[in-house]
Design a protein around this motif. Sequence first.
Motif, PDB file in Angstrom:
ATOM      1  N   ARG A   1       0.903  -1.271  -0.109  1.00 25.14           N
ATOM      2  CA  ARG A   1      -0.249  -0.221   0.017  1.00 25.14           C
ATOM      3  C   ARG A   1       0.546   1.099   0.120  1.00 25.14           C
ATOM      4  O   ARG A   1       0.393   2.458  -0.660  1.00 25.14           O
ATOM      5  N   CYS A   2       2.293   0.730   0.733  1.00 29.17           N
ATOM      6  CA  CYS A   2       2.345   2.483   0.691  1.00 29.17           C
ATOM      7  C   CYS A   2       3.369   2.578  -0.200  1.00 29.17           C
ATOM      8  O   CYS A   2       3.983   4.059  -0.664  1.00 29.17           O
ATOM      9  N   LYS A   3       4.171   1.447  -1.359  1.00 30.76           N
ATOM     10  CA  LYS A   3       4.297   1.707  -2.541  1.00 30.76           C
ATOM     11  C   LYS A   3       3.633   2.362  -3.691  1.00 30.76           C
ATOM     12  O   LYS A   3       4.962   3.090  -4.154  1.00 30.76           O
ATOM     13  N   ALA A   4       2.400   1.196  -3.243  1.00 30.66           N
ATOM     14  CA  ALA A   4       1.199   2.107  -4.212  1.00 30.66           C
ATOM     15  C   ALA A   4       1.523   3.474  -4.254  1.00 30.66           C
ATOM     16  O   ALA A   4       0.542   3.889  -5.278  1.00 30.66           O
ATOM     17  N   ARG A   5       0.792   4.190  -3.374  1.00 32.52           N
ATOM     18  CA  ARG A   5       0.638   5.745  -2.627  1.00 32.52           C
ATOM     19  C   ARG A   5       1.341   5.830  -3.656  1.00 32.52           C
ATOM     20  O   ARG A   5       1.162   7.045  -3.918  1.00 32.52           O
ATOM     21  N   TYR A   6       2.592   6.205  -3.429  1.00 29.10           N
ATOM     22  CA  TYR A   6       4.036   6.860  -3.282  1.00 29.10           C
ATOM     23  C   TYR A   6       3.910   6.931  -4.713  1.00 29.10           C
ATOM     24  O   TYR A   6       3.926   7.971  -5.651  1.00 29.10           O
ATOM     25  N   ALA A   7       3.509   5.684  -5.558  1.00 31.22           N
ATOM     26  CA  ALA A   7       3.981   5.341  -6.744  1.00 31.22           C
ATOM     27  C   ALA A   7       2.970   6.498  -7.962  1.00 31.22           C
ATOM     28  O   ALA A   7       2.850   6.793  -9.001  1.00 31.22           O
ATOM     29  N   GLU A   8       1.685   6.156  -6.648  1.00 34.00           N
ATOM     30  CA  GLU A   8       0.250   7.304  -7.441  1.00 34.00           C
ATOM     31  C   GLU A   8       0.156   8.782  -7.002  1.00 34.00           C
ATOM     32  O   GLU A   8       0.184   9.289  -8.052  1.00 34.00           O
ATOM     33  N   ARG A   9       0.413   8.686  -6.220  1.00 34.67           N
ATOM     34  CA  ARG A   9       1.420  10.653  -5.310  1.00 34.67           C
ATOM     35  C   ARG A   9       2.254  10.828  -5.220  1.00 34.67           C
ATOM     36  O   ARG A   9       1.649  12.141  -4.457  1.00 34.67           O
ATOM     37  N   GLY A  10       3.402  10.423  -5.009  1.00 30.67           N
ATOM     38  CA  GLY A  10       4.562  11.036  -4.023  1.00 30.67           C
ATOM     39  C   GLY A  10       4.610  10.973  -3.350  1.00 30.67           C
ATOM     40  O   GLY A  10       3.295  10.485  -2.293  1.00 30.67           O
ATOM     41  N   LEU A  11       4.996  12.437  -2.864  1.00 35.58           N
ATOM     42  CA  LEU A  11       5.078  12.627  -1.455  1.00 35.58           C
ATOM     43  C   LEU A  11       3.932  12.535  -0.608  1.00 35.58           C
ATOM     44  O   LEU A  11       3.387  11.984  -0.231  1.00 35.58           O
ATOM     45  N   ALA A  12       2.748  13.382  -1.571  1.00 37.67           N
ATOM     46  CA  ALA A  12       1.478  13.285  -0.853  1.00 37.67           C
ATOM     47  C   ALA A  12       1.123  11.732  -0.324  1.00 37.67           C
ATOM     48  O   ALA A  12      -0.386  12.035   0.837  1.00 37.67           O
ATOM     49  N   GLY A  13       1.214  11.011  -1.143  1.00 35.29           N
ATOM     50  CA  GLY A  13       0.165   9.518  -0.982  1.00 35.29           C
ATOM     51  C   GLY A  13       0.989   9.475   0.912  1.00 35.29           C
ATOM     52  O   GLY A  13      -0.026   8.202   0.806  1.00 35.29           O
ATOM     53  N   LEU A  14       1.935   9.493   1.125  1.00 35.52           N
ATOM     54  CA  LEU A  14       1.840   9.016   2.413  1.00 35.52           C
ATOM     55  C   LEU A  14       2.089   9.665   3.757  1.00 35.52           C
ATOM     56  O   LEU A  14       2.578   9.275   4.581  1.00 35.52           O
TER      57      LEU A  14
END
Length: 117
Positions: free
Chosen positions: A72-85
């Motif tokens: 999930r962390c990797k996917a969120r970062y891949a999708e939204r960058g730092l904001a995904g974290l």
Amino acid sequence: MILFMEPEASVIVESGMDLSSEQMAELRELAGSRDVPADVALRARVVLWSGEGRRRKDIAELAGVAPLTVDRCKARYAERGLAGLEEKRRGGPRTQVPPPRKTRASTSISPPSGPRG
């Protein structure tokens, strides 16, 4: 044997993430910062470790999380960058409506009229 997986499991990124040196520097800074919430720093470390080529299972053990959380962390970062974290906003607290006030009836009860007995 049939395994049921959560919908997010479909976004598994098995290989290490391909991160630029700039992204790695941003993640290192975020992971080591005392000015961000601990969960954000942990997610940054997860992505950073993936960028370094560590295996999903090893990252999960290092971070103390489930492998699905790593995905999930990797996917969120891949999708939204730092904001995904950052933490996803969940529904805010419901506004509390005070219960209706109970009013005391101030009617006086008079004794029954007529003879007792």
